[in-house]
Write an enzyme that holds these catalytic residues in place. Structure first.
Site, short mmCIF file in Angstrom:
data_model
loop_
_atom_site.label_atom_id
_atom_site.label_comp_id
_atom_site.label_asym_id
_atom_site.label_seq_id
_atom_site.Cartn_x
_atom_site.Cartn_y
_atom_site.Cartn_z
N GLY A 269 6.98 2.16 3.67
CA GLY A 269 6.87 0.76 4.05
C GLY A 269 5.59 0.13 3.55
O GLY A 269 5.56 -1.05 3.16
N ASP A 270 4.50 0.90 3.55
CA ASP A 270 3.22 0.41 3.05
C ASP A 270 3.29 0.18 1.54
O ASP A 270 2.72 -0.78 1.01
CB ASP A 270 2.10 1.41 3.36
CG ASP A 270 2.08 1.79 4.83
OD1 ASP A 270 2.35 0.92 5.67
OD2 ASP A 270 1.79 2.97 5.13
#
Length: 326
Positions: A269-270
């Site tokens: 997600g990062d």
């Protein structure tokens, strides 16, 4: 040109206008030990594993690492302390990332993430902290002096600080005309939405908690659009294997990825968020920015631990990503 001023008609493809400075804030960083296990994890018994992949971790730090990978020099803020804190700084220096951390009396935490042969990931995360209010004040003073244009706040809040900490930081930065992107969860997310950051990036579980209910089927898309329309806060909603949704000034889009054999979910997600911000910064059209971000996240999960993809790997996955306007 700031993110806030962009519309679909102003997106360009030239990198020559790259003047925006980006900063990340990680209130609760960690040393991540990522273990790939070739069997099913046996709880209550002995598991012999290969050597761990060890990286500096925490959402904001992961974003900084990916931005650096893409050629952007981010400012990296947050709290570090003790032996593991020094270890974390050394790891980032080895990646060419200069940090501006605030030192605390508390030792920086260590997390363990185990991915088994079925792609199931088990995480054992320490809480981190305690960090006190005086240490928070030092960090905020550092942020006030920063000439960054965009701040990305990611991850959990350590013990010792209240659930309004992200809200305080966001409010301080907004008063100085900064754009703030928040990738937080729980009460910090609920509170920060009230003061309208530029964008939030929840996952499915975090979005359900924010809404107070679980949407059915493809209603996630509808609820993301409603959220933006009601708040004016752009949203990048990641849905795991079901892709992602974007709703904001650039339009409304659904993003779909093919299934791949996952080796390391940590930081996916990062990677998505960092790659999206990068793509917008270099003025890609919004649809292309979302495709690039999704291809980066897809590429990330094919790598072990928190290893990050390079541009060559990301580009090889671009055509497999579907982005449709809704």
């Amino acid at each position: 040109m700031t993110l806030l001023k962009r519309t679909r008609s102003t997106y360009q493809t030239s990198i020559s206008d790259l003047t925006m400075k980006i900063a990340t804030i990680t209130l609760n960083p960690a040393i991540d030990r990522n273990i790939l296990y070739e069997e099913s994890l046996l709880t209550g018994g002995l598991n012999r594993v290969s050597p761990a992949v060890v990286n500096a971790g925490g959402k904001g730090i992961n974003v900084s690492r990916m931005l650096k990978r893409l050629g952007i020099e981010p400012y990296t803020y947050g709290f570090i302390g003790g032996y593991t804190g020094n270890m974390l700084v050394d790891m980032l220096k080895n990646e060419g990332i200069e940090t501006q951390f605030t030192k605390t009396l508390a030792e920086t935490r260590m997390n363990i993430k185990i991915t088994d042969k079925n792609g199931e990931q088990t995480e054992i995360n320490e809480h981190g902290g305690p960090v006190n209010e005086d240490e928070l004040k030092v960090l905020i003073e550092q942020l006030k002096k920063s000439d960054a244009d965009v701040f990305i706040i990611g991850g959990s809040t350590p013990k010792g600080l209240g659930s309004d900490t992200v809200c305080k930081i966001t409010g301080t930065l907004k008063l100085r005309g900064k754009q703030v992107i928040c990738d937080v969860s729980g009460e910090p997310l609920k509170k920060v939405v009230e003061i309208r950051p530029y964008l939030i990036k929840p996952n499915k579980e975090e979005f359900c908690e924010l809404l107070g209910f679980t949407p059915s089927g493809d209603k996630y898309y509808e609820e993301a659009v409603k959220f933006y329309m009601n708040t004016g806060v752009e949203i990048l909603l990641t849905l795991g294997k079901d892709g992602a949704v974007y709703s904001g000034r650039g339009g409304n889009y659904v993003i779909k990825n093919p299934e791949v054999k996952a080796k390391g979910f940590s930081g996916a997600g990062d990677t998505f968020l960092a790659s999206f911000v990068y793509a917008i910064t270099v003025e890609k059209p919004i649809k292309d920015a979302l495709r690039f971000a999704s291809a980066a996240s897809l590429s990330k999960v094919t790598l072990e631990g928190t290893n990050l993809p390079d541009l060559q790997l990301i580009r090889s996955n671009l055509e497999s990503v579907s982005v449709k306007e809704i």
